[in-house]
Design a protein around this motif. Structure first.
Motif, mmCIF file in Angstrom:
data_model
loop_
_atom_site.group_PDB
_atom_site.id
_atom_site.type_symbol
_atom_site.label_atom_id
_atom_site.label_comp_id
_atom_site.label_asym_id
_atom_site.label_seq_id
_atom_site.Cartn_x
_atom_site.Cartn_y
_atom_site.Cartn_z
ATOM 1 N N PRO A 68 30.056 30.630 32.352
ATOM 2 C CA PRO A 68 31.458 30.204 32.468
ATOM 3 C C PRO A 68 32.446 31.282 32.018
ATOM 4 C CG PRO A 68 30.347 29.060 30.675
ATOM 5 C CD PRO A 68 29.294 29.815 31.405
ATOM 6 N N PHE A 69 33.636 31.216 32.606
ATOM 7 C CA PHE A 69 34.732 32.092 32.165
ATOM 8 C C PHE A 69 35.247 31.585 30.833
ATOM 9 C CE2 PHE A 69 35.554 32.168 36.951
ATOM 10 C CZ PHE A 69 34.797 33.303 37.145
ATOM 11 N N ASN A 70 35.989 32.450 30.171
ATOM 12 C CA ASN A 70 36.598 32.038 28.910
ATOM 13 C C ASN A 70 38.003 32.632 28.826
ATOM 14 O OD1 ASN A 70 37.252 31.311 26.353
ATOM 15 N ND2 ASN A 70 35.669 32.540 25.334
ATOM 16 N N GLY A 71 39.003 31.785 29.077
ATOM 17 C CA GLY A 71 40.397 32.225 28.970
ATOM 18 C C GLY A 71 40.719 33.397 29.871
ATOM 19 N N ALA A 72 40.263 33.340 31.113
ATOM 20 C CA ALA A 72 40.468 34.467 32.029
ATOM 21 C C ALA A 72 41.951 34.653 32.329
ATOM 22 C CB ALA A 72 39.689 34.228 33.313
ATOM 23 N N GLU A 73 42.398 35.905 32.340
ATOM 24 C CA GLU A 73 43.834 36.188 32.427
ATOM 25 C C GLU A 73 44.276 36.788 33.747
ATOM 26 O OE1 GLU A 73 46.389 35.643 30.558
ATOM 27 O OE2 GLU A 73 45.696 35.206 28.540
ATOM 28 N N ASP A 74 43.372 37.392 34.513
ATOM 29 C CA ASP A 74 43.879 38.084 35.696
ATOM 30 C C ASP A 74 42.879 38.025 36.834
ATOM 31 O OD1 ASP A 74 45.767 39.452 37.123
ATOM 32 O OD2 ASP A 74 45.102 41.436 36.479
ATOM 33 N N LEU A 75 43.440 38.027 38.032
ATOM 34 C CA LEU A 75 42.652 38.026 39.265
ATOM 35 C C LEU A 75 43.078 39.236 40.066
ATOM 36 C CD1 LEU A 75 42.783 34.562 41.035
ATOM 37 C CD2 LEU A 75 40.750 35.786 40.330
ATOM 38 N N PHE A 76 42.122 39.875 40.707
ATOM 39 C CA PHE A 76 42.496 40.934 41.639
ATOM 40 C C PHE A 76 41.588 40.825 42.851
ATOM 41 C CE2 PHE A 76 42.442 45.065 43.583
ATOM 42 C CZ PHE A 76 43.773 45.413 43.580
ATOM 43 N N ILE A 77 42.172 40.901 44.041
ATOM 44 C CA ILE A 77 41.357 40.863 45.252
ATOM 45 C C ILE A 77 41.421 42.233 45.895
ATOM 46 C CG2 ILE A 77 41.076 39.833 47.524
ATOM 47 C CD1 ILE A 77 41.959 37.222 46.338
ATOM 48 N N GLY A 78 40.253 42.844 46.045
ATOM 49 C CA GLY A 78 40.192 44.194 46.585
ATOM 50 C C GLY A 78 40.413 44.199 48.081
ATOM 51 N N PRO A 79 40.497 45.390 48.662
ATOM 52 C CA PRO A 79 40.719 45.499 50.103
ATOM 53 C C PRO A 79 39.582 44.896 50.928
ATOM 54 C CG PRO A 79 40.542 47.671 49.078
ATOM 55 C CD PRO A 79 40.479 46.686 47.984
ATOM 56 N N ASP A 80 38.365 44.834 50.334
ATOM 57 C CA ASP A 80 37.247 44.235 51.059
ATOM 58 C C ASP A 80 37.116 42.739 50.779
ATOM 59 O OD1 ASP A 80 36.748 44.660 48.444
ATOM 60 O OD2 ASP A 80 34.728 45.456 48.682
ATOM 61 N N ASP A 81 38.187 42.123 50.236
ATOM 62 C CA ASP A 81 38.239 40.690 49.957
ATOM 63 C C ASP A 81 37.293 40.237 48.848
ATOM 64 O OD1 ASP A 81 40.323 39.977 51.447
ATOM 65 O OD2 ASP A 81 39.227 38.795 52.927
ATOM 66 N N THR A 82 36.760 41.183 48.065
ATOM 67 C CA THR A 82 35.979 40.764 46.913
ATOM 68 C C THR A 82 36.935 40.514 45.750
ATOM 69 O OG1 THR A 82 35.648 43.044 46.267
ATOM 70 C CG2 THR A 82 33.939 42.035 47.624
ATOM 71 N N VAL A 83 36.497 39.640 44.842
ATOM 72 C CA VAL A 83 37.383 39.125 43.809
ATOM 73 C C VAL A 83 36.976 39.685 42.448
ATOM 74 C CG1 VAL A 83 38.299 37.026 42.770
ATOM 75 C CG2 VAL A 83 37.580 37.009 45.161
ATOM 76 N N TYR A 84 37.926 40.218 41.721
ATOM 77 C CA TYR A 84 37.676 40.693 40.361
ATOM 78 C C TYR A 84 38.388 39.754 39.401
ATOM 79 C CZ TYR A 84 36.188 45.040 42.607
ATOM 80 O OH TYR A 84 35.541 45.975 43.369
ATOM 81 N N VAL A 85 37.631 39.146 38.514
ATOM 82 C CA VAL A 85 38.215 38.219 37.554
ATOM 83 C C VAL A 85 38.176 38.886 36.184
ATOM 84 C CG1 VAL A 85 38.109 35.907 36.573
ATOM 85 C CG2 VAL A 85 37.232 36.315 38.881
ATOM 86 N N THR A 86 39.334 38.977 35.549
ATOM 87 C CA THR A 86 39.379 39.523 34.199
ATOM 88 C C THR A 86 39.056 38.395 33.236
ATOM 89 O OG1 THR A 86 41.128 40.975 34.943
ATOM 90 C CG2 THR A 86 40.778 40.833 32.577
#
Lengths: 496, 204
Positions: free
Chosen positions: A67-85
């Protein structure tokens, strides 16, 4: 006998009908937990068709990474993959477009260990920049997730004494310059080059002139001045970058121009005057100033921003017109507990990160939104007549959509149908444009009825030149005669 | 002296007009109220006839009562303030002359505002300067008539005229301040009694 049969049939039929109704499958009732609305040009909130509906959710608990814990940021790259901070777990979780785990960035030991990261940015080549907030540095990872290097707190006399570096959000431009939001810094975005050297502040908010403060400072003694709160510019809360190198920012603590589009020289090109974003007024409670915490720009220039005060997402077109509002506070699918970030992928799906529920909600566009987006794309590119056909359909679906009237008005104006353009501008409350269309219509009208205007002018001229003096002469003469006849006594007195 | 004749006189020969009304029994109280009412009608008419692109308010934001109060109250307070100030400072005007005379000062507005407003239906916003110039001229005329009225009725010279005008404006402000204050106190006072009444009713 005959009646008996019918009676029996009746008795049998009644339970059969009841059974039929009971056994029919219950119709599923799918509705969003929020109502679609829009702020119209009269400054009222009116019903609108929802542009986004909840599609699915990604919960960290169902991923191999936990599980995530207090995630603060999302970023979607040019290839549509998702980066969760994943702030609380000190890592960046990289997910594929199909919600599968690709990798986890952030070492458990050594220099690649993150501490409370709050933002992430991924370049075209896949290298990852992490705003490693509590370590007061920017950490760089390569596309495989291996630690490359770090950019520690920059040093410059411009930063001033007592400056505390706390990078929370960042973007990287084509020149490899970093634009960093440092929490609590009111001087603007920090521009840092690829070597970690400070290059200056970028696009700071101005301090508005306040007459009261000015007068107080004029009278106050030095000691009193020292006790006064210092007036500081408002700090940026987040930023995003579009394909053309414009940087979009969100600002907290103000009710106007919370969203800005900064040109490469740091000038706001979105707001000419004071534009209000978020809700204009709020019913049933004190007005709360909108706090935009995150912003996302799509390739067509649509601005999607997350307001944490109302937990709603607001979407604007390239010119800053409100298109859709969705989300809200609550526990159902489609509303949020504590949203912290949002991002949009290439298909137009909007990801909203909820840090209290530790999950990501995905919203897809409705057919109505697809139409509006298409029409808006054509409209902002100046292709009014192509957009007009779609806007016509939009109005058919939603008569409250004022931008559609305005856009159709512009198409008609361009097609020199000024009278119709005036009607549409009127529906859109666009007085300036109405006046322009009216001016053109006036020229047209006079040209069409030229014979009437010309003969009218001749008649007027003749009337003023000859008719009026003639009339005056007649009246004067009539008065003179009337005076003589009506007052014979006067004459007699004079005579005697 | 009919109303129509007086209107013509105040437009064409304001000095003579304000001399004339000082003759006994020339003025009627009703003229003043009638003219103010007509001024209100002209105001509402101008709001209705204003060209769409010149409108600054939505139709639902306009209240007949509010507009009426905004003509009636300034007129009454101006007259009252002017009378009280000038009486102390050796003005010769009587209250009736001041009140009805002030109403007659609105005549240029009554006569001209409708035609000028009609002009907005053929002017675009870029030619709006013409419209604003004309309305400014109308209000300038009204202000000038008010000054002439002050001068002739009270027989002041210029310096005193300016002084009295400023004093009158000040007195108006004081009247309004007291009015608002009284309104606030009164509503507090009344709401107190209502609250007491409610309280007693709940207890019984």
């Amino acid at each position: 006998m005959d009646t008996l049969i019918t009676r029996c049939r009746k008795w049998l039929l009644a339970p059969a009908i009841v059974c039929l109704f009971v056994m029919l499958p219950q119709q599923g009732y799918a509705s969003t937990p929020y109502e679609g609305y829009i702020w119209n040009t009269e400054g009222r909130d009116v019903r609108s068709i929802n542009g986004y509906v909840h599609d699915r959710a990604i919960d960290g608990a169902y991923l191999p990474s936990g599980p995530f814990n207090g995630a603060e940021d999302l970023f979607i790259g040019p290839d549509d993959t998702v980066y969760v901070t994943d702030t609380g777990n000190n890592r960046i979780v990289h997910l594929s477009a199909d919600d599968e785990l690709i990798k986890v960035i952030g070492d458990t030991e050594g220099p690649g260990k993150l501490n409370g990261p709050k933002g992430v940015f991924v370049k075209e080549d896949g290298s990852v920049y992490v705003a490693d907030t509590k370590n007061q540095r920017i950490a760089l990872f390569d596309r495989e997730g291996a630690f490359l290097k770090e950019l520690t707190a920059p040093d410059s006399p411009l930063l001033g004494p007592g400056f505390s570096y706390s990078p929370s959000k960042l973007v990287v431009d084509n020149r490899d310059y970093l634009y960093v939001v440092s929490e609590g810094n009111t001087k603007g975005l920090m521009q840092i080059d690829g070597n970690g050297d400070f290059k200056g502040f970028f696009g700071s908010n101005d301090v508005p002139f306040n007459l009261r403060d000015f007068l107080v400072r004029l009278i106050a003694t030095e000691e009193q001045k020292a006790k006064l709160p210092t007036v500081q510019a408002l700090a940026f809360s987040n930023l995003a970058q579009d394909g053309k190198g414009f940087i979009y920012t969100t600002t907290l603590g103000t009710d106007v121009n919370q969203i800005k589009r900064l040109s490469p020289v740091g000038v706001d090109t979105l707001n000419r005057g004071a534009n209000k974003y978020g809700d204009l007024i709020s019913y049933g409670g004190p007005f709360q100033v909108a706090s935009f915490e995150d912003i996302s720009i799509n390739p067509d220039g649509l601005i999607t921003a997350l307001n944490v005060t109302t937990s709603r997402v607001y979407q604007y077109d390239k010119l800053g017109n409100l298109l859709f509002v969705f989300g809200g506070n609550g526990d159902q699918d489609g509303v949020f507990t504590t949203p912290s970030s949002l991002a949009e992928n290439a298909e137009g799906t909007i990801y909203v990160l909820d840090k209290a529920r530790n999950r990501i909600d995905l919203f897809r566009t409705t057919p109505f939104a697809d139409q509006v987006h298409e029409a808006s794309r054509l409209y902002v590119n100046g292709r009014y007549d192509e957009a007009k056909a779609i806007w016509d359909e939009v109005i058919q679906l939603n008569g409250n959509y004022d931008i559609a009237y305005h856009a159709i008005g512009k198409a008609l104006y361009k097609a020199e149908q000024y009278k119709d353009a005036m009607d549409y501008y009127r529906s859109a409350n666009a007085r300036g444009d109405y006046s322009e269309a009216f001016r053109q219509y006036r020229i047209e009208f006079v040209r069409e009825h030229f014979a009437w205007f010309f003969s009218g002018a001749i008649v007027l001229f003749l009337g003023l030149r000859y008719g009026l003096p003639f009339l005056f002469r007649r009246i004067r003469r009539a008065k003179a005669i009337g005076g003589r006849e009506g007052n014979p006594l006067k004459g007699e007195v004079e005579a005697s | 002296m009919t109303l129509v004749y007086m209107i013509r006189q105040v437009l064409a020969h304001p000095l003579d007009y304000f001399q004339d009304i000082q003759q006994p029994n020339r003025l009627k109280w009703s003229y003043g109220f009638l003219l103010v009412f007509i001024a209100f009608l002209a105001r509402m008419g101008s709001l209705l006839l204003l060209g769409y692109h010149y409108e600054t308010r939505e139709a639902y934001e306009i209240s007949y009562a509010y507009e009426f109060v905004w003509i009636l109250v300034p007129w009454l307070t101006w007259s009252a303030a002017n009378w009280s100030v000038s009486t102390i400072l050796e003005g010769e005007g009587k209250f009736k002359e001041i009140l009805v005379g002030s109403a007659f000062c609105l005549v240029p507005y009554i006569v001209l505002i409708i035609p000028v407003t009609l002009l907005t239906n053929v002017l675009s916003l870029s030619e709006g300067n013409l419209y604003s110039l004309m309305t400014t001229l109308i209000f300038g005329w009204v202000a000038l008539l008010l000054l002439i009225k002050l001068k002739v009725l009270h027989d002041f010279e210029l310096g005193k005229l300016v002084f009295i005008t400023l004093l009158t404006l000040l007195a108006m402000a004081v009247i309004w301040f007291i009015g608002i204050l009284l309104y606030g106190l009164l509503s507090q006072f009344l709401s107190f009694f209502f609250d007491v009444f409610k309280e007693i009713r709940f207890r019984l």
